[in-house]
Design a protein around this motif. Structure first.
Motif, PDB file in Angstrom:
ATOM      1  N   GLY A  13     103.401  -8.881 -38.968  1.00  0.00           N
ATOM      2  CA  GLY A  13     103.116  -9.123 -37.399  1.00  0.00           C
ATOM      3  C   GLY A  13     103.950  -8.796 -35.971  1.00  0.00           C
ATOM      4  N   LEU A  17     103.023  -5.142 -35.085  1.00  0.00           N
ATOM      5  CA  LEU A  17     101.823  -5.625 -34.178  1.00  0.00           C
ATOM      6  C   LEU A  17     102.707  -5.472 -32.950  1.00  0.00           C
ATOM      7  CD1 LEU A  17      99.992  -6.397 -36.885  1.00  0.00           C
ATOM      8  CD2 LEU A  17     100.573  -3.772 -35.922  1.00  0.00           C
ATOM      9  N   TRP A  94      95.899   0.956 -41.844  1.00  0.00           N
ATOM     10  CA  TRP A  94      97.621   0.862 -41.831  1.00  0.00           C
ATOM     11  C   TRP A  94      97.738   1.967 -42.630  1.00  0.00           C
ATOM     12  CZ3 TRP A  94     100.298  -0.583 -38.367  1.00  0.00           C
ATOM     13  CH2 TRP A  94     102.195  -0.826 -38.599  1.00  0.00           C
ATOM     14  N   ARG A 106      96.895  -0.920 -32.876  1.00  0.00           N
ATOM     15  CA  ARG A 106      97.463  -1.870 -32.860  1.00  0.00           C
ATOM     16  C   ARG A 106      96.755  -3.741 -32.789  1.00  0.00           C
ATOM     17  NH1 ARG A 106     102.615  -0.938 -33.998  1.00  0.00           N
ATOM     18  NH2 ARG A 106     102.431   1.507 -33.753  1.00  0.00           N
ATOM     19  N   LEU A 110      96.143  -6.328 -35.464  1.00  0.00           N
ATOM     20  CA  LEU A 110      96.857  -7.625 -34.706  1.00  0.00           C
ATOM     21  C   LEU A 110      95.526  -9.134 -34.877  1.00  0.00           C
ATOM     22  CD1 LEU A 110      98.866  -9.931 -34.226  1.00  0.00           C
ATOM     23  CD2 LEU A 110      98.219  -8.483 -31.993  1.00  0.00           C
TER      24      LEU A 110
END
Length: 208
Positions: A13, A17, A94, A106, A110
């Motif tokens: 992450g 992200l 993804w 994105r 997240l």
């Protein structure tokens, strides 16, 4: 497996992200303050999304695990099913965008991952006890240090937990560098394995 996956999720992450964490609410809260202070509003906004979705995931899993604890559901760790569904949704998303989502996508990814981590932490707290965290270690480390100093009692599970978290983050980082499209697969597979392990052990106990 859950601690290893938590390290992997947080590392991925952070790297992929937007530079925020998926379950470290303390750090994300500070980043919200950074945004409010005008230094980086975009980063602060992403951190706010992560915290909000983490809270929503924790509420959902806490409710599910709490119902199971009171006998309203068949298994107290079914919160893992919710988490793994969220993580596999992220994997599919993804791959669908070829590892290169737009800004809005994105942010949505997240939020989904942060909700999954909220599910894990809240579910573990209800089903397994507050003394067995898998992703937030500040309190665990503080307690271990104070116990070692005041009671001369060493909690060996603390360094083991920290090592697993670090190893998960390192593995996700390597995977993100070598095979970035496959990076979200690691935590999804680990949580799925944890869920299958729990249910296999439950089946064995029932059979015996």
């Amino acid at each position: 497996m859950l601690t290893f996956s938590a390290g992997a999720v947080n590392a991925w992450g952070f790297l992929s992200l937007g530079g925020v964490f998926t379950s470290v609410v303390t750090a994300n809260s500070a980043l919200i303050g950074v945004g409010l202070g005008g230094a980086d509003p975009t980063l602060g906004g992403l951190a706010a999304v992560a915290v909000l979705c983490y809270v929503l995931g924790a509420a959902a899993a806490g409710r599910a695990a709490g119902h199971a604890h009171r006998g309203r559901r068949p298994h107290r760790t079914d919160f893992l099913l919710l988490e793994l569904l969220l993580l596999w949704a992220v994997v599919g998303w993804w791959l669908a965008v070829d590892g290169d989502p737009s800004g809005g996508e994105r942010t949505a990814i997240l939020g989904t991952v942060a909700a999954a981590m909220g599910c894990q932490n809240a579910g573990v707290r209800v089903a397994m006890g507050a003394q067995l965290p898998t992703a937030y270690l500040t309190g665990l480390l503080t307690g271990a240090v104070t116990d070692a100093v005041t009671d001369r009692r060493v909690q060996w599970r603390v360094p083991v937990t920290m090592t697993l978290l670090i190893a998960g983050a390192a593995a996700a980082t390597l995977l993100e560098r070598l095979l970035p499209q496959a990076a979200p697969l690691l935590p999804a597979l680990l949580v799925t394995a944890a869920w299958l392990t729990v249910h296999a052990r439950t089946g064995v106990r029932r059979a015996s």
